[in-house]
Each structure stands twice: as structure tokens, then as C-alpha cells.
Design a protein around this motif. Structure first.
Motif, mmCIF file in Angstrom:
data_model
loop_
_atom_site.group_PDB
_atom_site.id
_atom_site.type_symbol
_atom_site.label_atom_id
_atom_site.label_comp_id
_atom_site.label_asym_id
_atom_site.label_seq_id
_atom_site.Cartn_x
_atom_site.Cartn_y
_atom_site.Cartn_z
ATOM 1 N N GLY B 134 0.829 -1.199 0.000
ATOM 2 C CA GLY B 134 0.000 0.000 0.000
ATOM 3 C C GLY B 134 0.869 1.257 0.000
ATOM 4 O O GLY B 134 2.020 1.234 0.471
ATOM 5 N N HIS B 176 3.234 0.254 11.429
ATOM 6 C CA HIS B 176 2.357 1.423 11.273
ATOM 7 C C HIS B 176 3.109 2.745 11.463
ATOM 8 O O HIS B 176 2.511 3.800 11.401
ATOM 9 C CB HIS B 176 1.195 1.320 12.264
ATOM 10 N N ARG B 182 4.208 0.305 2.385
ATOM 11 C CA ARG B 182 4.130 -0.765 3.375
ATOM 12 C C ARG B 182 3.354 -1.932 2.768
ATOM 13 O O ARG B 182 2.350 -1.721 2.096
ATOM 14 C CB ARG B 182 3.366 -0.310 4.624
ATOM 15 N N ALA B 184 0.987 -4.905 3.818
ATOM 16 C CA ALA B 184 0.198 -5.325 4.979
ATOM 17 C C ALA B 184 -1.152 -5.865 4.518
ATOM 18 O O ALA B 184 -1.482 -5.825 3.319
ATOM 19 C CB ALA B 184 -0.004 -4.142 5.918
ATOM 20 N N ASP B 186 -5.160 -5.991 3.934
ATOM 21 C CA ASP B 186 -6.019 -4.900 3.439
ATOM 22 C C ASP B 186 -6.691 -4.125 4.572
ATOM 23 O O ASP B 186 -6.832 -2.905 4.491
ATOM 24 C CB ASP B 186 -7.050 -5.437 2.426
ATOM 25 N N GLN B 188 -5.482 -3.541 7.550
ATOM 26 C CA GLN B 188 -4.493 -2.647 8.171
ATOM 27 C C GLN B 188 -4.329 -1.387 7.325
ATOM 28 O O GLN B 188 -4.351 -0.266 7.834
ATOM 29 C CB GLN B 188 -3.141 -3.361 8.287
ATOM 30 N N LEU B 189 -4.190 -1.592 6.018
ATOM 31 C CA LEU B 189 -4.029 -0.454 5.108
ATOM 32 C C LEU B 189 -5.218 0.492 5.238
ATOM 33 O O LEU B 189 -5.070 1.713 5.278
ATOM 34 C CB LEU B 189 -3.893 -0.938 3.660
ATOM 35 N N GLU B 190 -6.428 -0.118 5.344
ATOM 36 C CA GLU B 190 -7.637 0.693 5.455
ATOM 37 C C GLU B 190 -7.578 1.542 6.730
ATOM 38 O O GLU B 190 -7.918 2.733 6.727
ATOM 39 C CB GLU B 190 -8.875 -0.217 5.476
ATOM 40 N N TRP B 192 -4.975 2.625 8.290
ATOM 41 C CA TRP B 192 -3.963 3.690 8.194
ATOM 42 C C TRP B 192 -4.312 4.723 7.127
ATOM 43 O O TRP B 192 -3.578 5.685 6.948
ATOM 44 C CB TRP B 192 -2.593 3.090 7.846
ATOM 45 N N TYR B 194 -4.156 4.028 4.015
ATOM 46 C CA TYR B 194 -3.256 3.749 2.895
ATOM 47 C C TYR B 194 -4.030 3.329 1.651
ATOM 48 O O TYR B 194 -5.148 2.808 1.740
ATOM 49 C CB TYR B 194 -2.274 2.634 3.283
ATOM 50 N N PRO B 196 -4.311 0.735 -1.228
ATOM 51 C CA PRO B 196 -3.778 -0.584 -1.594
ATOM 52 C C PRO B 196 -3.441 -0.674 -3.072
ATOM 53 O O PRO B 196 -4.098 -0.038 -3.907
ATOM 54 C CB PRO B 196 -4.926 -1.531 -1.232
#
Lengths: 328, 253
Positions: B134, B176, B182, B184, B186, B188-190, B192, B194, B196
């Protein structure tokens, strides 16, 4: 024929059996049968895909699926065999290609027998180890439904239409004197039994009887193995040139007796012995006969008699008459 | 001819009998061979196994089970009028227990590809997640990862998969907080914020598992967890967000 040996004419010292085309009415039947078998393949493919998609961890489903897979063999061997078998004889294969169907029949029956036995052992092991089959759920139109229902629907599709296919093929098999087609028709007709057994197995799982599944699979396996040994025995018998039998191999063909009676009925024949062997769809007959007199007309008589005898049955491809001094 | 007709009649009889059995048997199918579903309701007890797999399931400081899947199991028990007795153990121990019907349910980020799949009752996958690179908010993941600098969690498969694609992998204990790209999950990305990338490094489906052959119970569990899949996913996202927030508090003096 493409390179498979030379034409009979090329090597006059070698003799090839008379070219034998099916009578016109049989040609039509053959065409019909081929069309039916093509449809059978399409139908089986659909049933196999459906069963595979709903297979889950049910042993009975696996058995029904394997049986459908195996029942692909007869239609394929019929379609291939009927092309090969009616090729004209050549120097390399002077008796023609009719026995190709017997080979296909042999291979198919061995596959049936061993698959059936393997499945029987596999199902037995599942019973002994008390393996509880897990059947989960599927998403259907936004609902979460027990997969067993889909399995039973797939089994109905794999069982019901085949009854009608089998019924249509049976008379054609009789007319064409084709064992592969006959075996196929019988298997199709009996397929609803497999489907019913498997459905009972799934219903059993549904009622909380874990053993019903493996038990149903065992019944199906037995049925497959039984079919296998039955066809194997017929195929081996055919390859051993045993006395010709009717399609269901329950009775002897009457043709040898008819031939002998016809021969003995001729005024110039004193005694005769007839031997008939089956070669796929067709028969070859050879007869020893003791003529009453040995004038110059004997050769002509023999030739005419052979032609007449061949008309007794369309399956009779060749009649060989050998005059002798006496019979043993 | 007569014989054939006789056969046809008997065949019709068999078919009718089979259909009758079908309709009669249809009430309340399927049932459990070991009556797990009934037992849970009668004894008001749901014996659940917990595989520690943060953030799906974990233990709080005082040893209390927590995580989105734990919440969901508690909810399922409440719906059935039962309470949950948790057993915390490694996955292999819990699966053995499940196989022998010593437990009713095991959760904890269990993949549908678990090697135990054939020996237990595998539920329907309720969630599919992707391990994916991401980019920070506003950015985007470049088409080719060749030579790109990407942060990954240490010891995960992401590092190995990315090095194969020629990326320069950086292991970050606090993913994080890592700058730049990064790799990670999906969710986690959401959390932060971020963006994807399109190509996933790994895709995983998650399931709950029950004892083998308990088909009514499995259906109940499947229906429940499919209904609550969104809640579980939201729980994962919230967990990742909270952790990120904690860290930023720590940084600010």
C-alpha cells in the motif's frame, strides 16, 4: 486406413475377408445410435460437472461421481469403435477391425471392476474408522442453505434422464448386435439406482446417521464391481472365441445350429460340422462337410451354398466350406 | 412384455417411495450425529477453543479473551442462550480436541487452507483478505515493485514474496510507523488510510471450525458467522486503527 497395411489387392497371396458393409437399414440404426451416444456424452458431462461442484466430503457422492465418470467409457468406445470396426479389411488386418470393439469392451470392464473394488475398500475403511462426513453450507440467492440439498438435486439430474437414454438405446443395441452399446444401455437404465442409493446416503447424513453415507457408497461400489466382472467375463469369453451368445450372454446363439441344419438339408451333403466365432459385431463360420459325390460340379455347389448360407443372417460375414472324406 | 410392465410398476413404486422419504425426511434436515447443537442449547454451554492470533483473538492483560472473533462467539452463545467456556491452546491441540468432540467451536484467524481441513468440520469462508503493498495517503503503488523500498512486518511471508519481485524490503517492528510503501493486510491499510495496490501478494480465506460431521451445528455456525462477517472485519480495522493511534500518542510528548 491411412498407411495401416496395404490393400488386399496388393498381395494376392494373402486373403482378406470380404468387405462387409452394414445393410442400409442397419446403417440408419447405426447413425441413430451414434447420435444418441453423442447426446449421452453431453448429458454425462453435465452430470459429472454438477456432481463435482457439489461433491463435498460425502463418500456416496464420490461413488456416484466416479460411476458417472466410468460410464463415459462405453459411449466413447462405441463412438470410436463403430468408426474403426466398419473399416474394410486389409492385408495387415485380414479379418477386419470388428474386434476393436471387444478390446474396448475388455478395457472398460477392467476399469469398472477395479474402480468398484477400490471404492468398496475405501468405503469400508470409512465405516471402520467411523469417519463422520461433514457437509457444510452454500450461499444460494442470499440464503445460507445446507449443501446436502444441492447434492440431492445434482444426483436427481445424474439419475433420472439416463433411464430414458438407456431405454432408447437398448433396442438399437439389439438391432446392431453391439455389446458395447448394449452394456451402455443397461448401465444407463440402472443409473437411477446409483442416484437413489446416493440420495439415501445424503438423507442419512441429514438425519444424523453418519454411517449411511459410506454404506450407500459401498452399495454403489458393489454395483460397479459387479457390472465390471460381468462385462469382463463376456469380454474374455469373446476374445477366447467361445460359442456365440446373445447380447445378454444368457443364451447361445441359434445361428450355428441353423447353419448346420441348412447344410445337412442340402441333397448333396451327407454330414456336416459347423463352427462359428464371433468377431465384434459379425460372425465367421467354417464348416466341414462330407459330400455324397465328388463330381466336377462340387466346387460350384460349394460356392453357391456359401453364398446362400450368408443370407441366413446379416451378421454372417463369411462362410468357409471345406469338403472332407469323413468327420471325426 | 408383461414382465417389463411389472418392472416399470415396481420402479414407479420405488421412485414414489423415495420421493415420499425425501419429503418426510425434509423436516429439520440436517441433524447432528452427536447432537452438538441440541447440547449447547440444553446445557447452555458453548465450549470454544481460542487460538491466539492477534488481532483476530488475543488475551488482555488480565487473561481475558478479546478480539472481534471473540466478540462474535460471545454473541452466538448469547443468541443460543448459552455462555462460552474458553480453552486457550495452540491450534494443533484445539484441533485434536475438536476431532474428538471435546470442543464445539474453534476460532482465531483460522485459514480455510488449514492442514486439519479433512479431519474436522470446516465452516464456510466468511472473509477473504489480501496481503498487499500500500502507498501513503494520496499516493499510489507503482506498477513494478522492482527496486522499490517497501516496509514489511518482520518474519512474515510478505518480505520473502517481495524480495522475489526485486523490491528492497525493510523489516519494521512497528509497521504502522514505517515511512513510504508498506506491505500489509487490506484491513491494516484501510485503518492507516493507505491506498492498496492492485496485485495481492497473498490471499487468504478465513473460517470457523466445528467437530467433524456435526452438520446442523455447522449450518448454525455458518449462518451466524456469515451474517457477522462485516462486524469481524470492522473489528480488525478498528484494532489496527487503535494501535496506530496509541503509537502517535506515545510519540507526542
Amino acid at each position: 486406413m491411412r498407411g495401416l497395411g496395404k490393400k488386399p489387392g496388393d498381395t494376392p497371396e494373402l486373403r482378406a475377408a470380404a468387405p462387409h458393409d452394414l445393410p442400409a437399414d442397419k446403417q440408419r440404426v447405426l447413425k441413430h445410435a451414434r447420435r444418441l451416444e453423442a447426446w449421452t456424452l453431453v448429458y454425462l458431462a453435465s452430470a459429472i460437472v454438477l456432481l463435482y461442484l457439489t461433491l463435498g466430503s460425502s463418500q456416496a457422492m464420490k461413488a456416484a461421481w466416479l460411476e458417472d465418470l466410468l460410464s463415459l467409457i462405453p459411449p466413447i468406445s462405441f463412438l470410436v469403435g463403430s468408426r474403426v470396426a466398419h473399416r474394410k479389411p486389409c492385408a495387415e488386418y485380414p479379418y477386419g477391425y470388428h474386434r476393436a470393439t471387444t478390446i474396448a469392451y475388455l478395457v472398460g470392464s477392467v476399469a469398472l471392476l477395479f474402480m468398484g473394488l477400490w471404492l468398496l475398500v475405501d468405503s469400508g475403511l470409512k465405516l471402520i474408522t467411523a469417519e463422520h462426513p461433514t457437509i457444510g453450507s452454500v450461499q444460494l440467492f442470499g440464503h445460507t442453505v445446507w449443501q446436502g440439498w444441492l447434492m440431492m438435486a445434482a444426483l436427481l439430474w445424474s439419475g433420472l434422464p439416463s433411464i430414458f437414454l438407456g431405454r432408447k438405446k437398448l433396442p438399437l443395441a439389439e438391432e446392431l448386435h453391439d455389446k458395447v452399446l448394449h452394456a451402455d444401455a443397461l448401465m444407463n437404465k440402472a443409473d437411477w439406482l446409483t442416484a437413489a442409493a446416493a440420495i439415501l446416503g445424503i438423507l442419512g447424513i441429514g438425519r444424523g446417521l453418519w454411517w449411511a453415507d459410506a454404506a450407500a457408497a459401498g452399495v454403489i461400489a458393489l454395483d460397479i464391481a459387479w457390472d465390471g466382472q460381468k462385462h469382463l467375463r463376456t469380454a474374455v469369453g469373446d476374445l477366447m472365441d467361445r460359442a456365440p451368445r446373445t447380447l445378454d450372454s444368457e443364451h447361445h446363439e441359434t445361428l450355428p445350429r441353423q447353419l448346420r441344419e441348412a447344410l445337412c438339408g442340402l441333397p448333396w451333403v451327407e454330414a456336416a460340422q459347423v463352427r462359428v466365432r464371433e468377431d465384434g459385431h459379425v460372425f465367421y463360420a467354417d464348416a466341414l462337410l462330407v459330400p455324397r459325390e465328388r463330381g466336377p460340379e462340387l466346387v460350384k455347389r460349394l460356392g453357391n451354398a456359401a453364398e446362400d448360407l450368408k443370407r441366413l443372417d446379416w451378421r454372417l460375414r463369411e462362410v468357409l466350406l471345406v469338403p472332407v472324406d469323413r468327420l471325426d | 412384455m408383461l414382465r417389463r410392465e411389472g418392472r416399470a410398476t415396481s420402479r414407479a413404486c420405488t421412485l414414489t417411495a423415495a420421493l415420499l422419504a425425501l419429503t418426510l425426511g425434509a423436516c429439520g434436515l440436517p441433524k447432528d450425529p452427536n447432537d452438538t447443537h441440541e447440547r449447547v442449547q440444553e446445557e447452555r454451554l458453548l465450549r470454544a477453543g481460542l487460538v491466539r492470533h492477534e488481532p483476530w483473538t488475543y488475551l488482555q492483560h488480565e487473561g481475558k479473551p478479546a478480539g472481534p472473533e471473540v466478540d462474535a462467539v460471545e454473541k452466538l452463545a448469547a443468541r443460543l442462550g448459552a455462555r462460552v467456556v474458553w480453552t486457550v491452546a495452540p491450534e494443533s491441540e484445539l484441533m485434536h480436541g475438536l476431532e474428538k468432540h471435546a470442543l464445539d467451536l474453534v476460532v482465531g484467524g483460522i485459514s480455510s487452507k488449514t492442514p486439519w481441513a479433512k479431519r474436522i468440520g470446516l465452516g464456510k469462508p466468511f472473509l477473504t483478505t489480501r496481503l498487499v503493498p500500500g502507498a501513503p495517503p494520496g499516493g499510489s503503488v507503482p506498477e513494478s515493485l522492482q527496486g522499490q523500498d517497501i516496509a514489511v512486518a518482520p518474519g512474515g511471508v510478505a518480505g520473502a514474496l517481495l524480495s522475489k519481485e526485486g523490491a528492497r524490503v525493510r523489516e519494521a517492528t512497528d509497521l504502522h510507523r514505517a515511512p513510504g510503501l508498506r506491505a500489509a493486510w487490506d484491513w491494516q491499510l484501510e485503518a492507516w488510510g493507505y491506498v492498496p495496490g492492485t496485485k495481492a501478494l497473498r490471499e487468504e480465506q478465513w473460517v470457523w471450525v466445528v467437530p467433524p460431521g456435526e452438520n446442523r451445528w455447522l449450518l448454525t455456525v455458518d449462518r451466524f458467522v456469515l451474517e457477522h462477517a462485516e462486524d469481524i472485519r470492522r473489528g480488525l480495522v478498528d484494532h489496527a486503527r487503535t494501535r496506530a493511534a496509541h503509537v502517535s500518542e506515545e510519540i507526542q510528548p
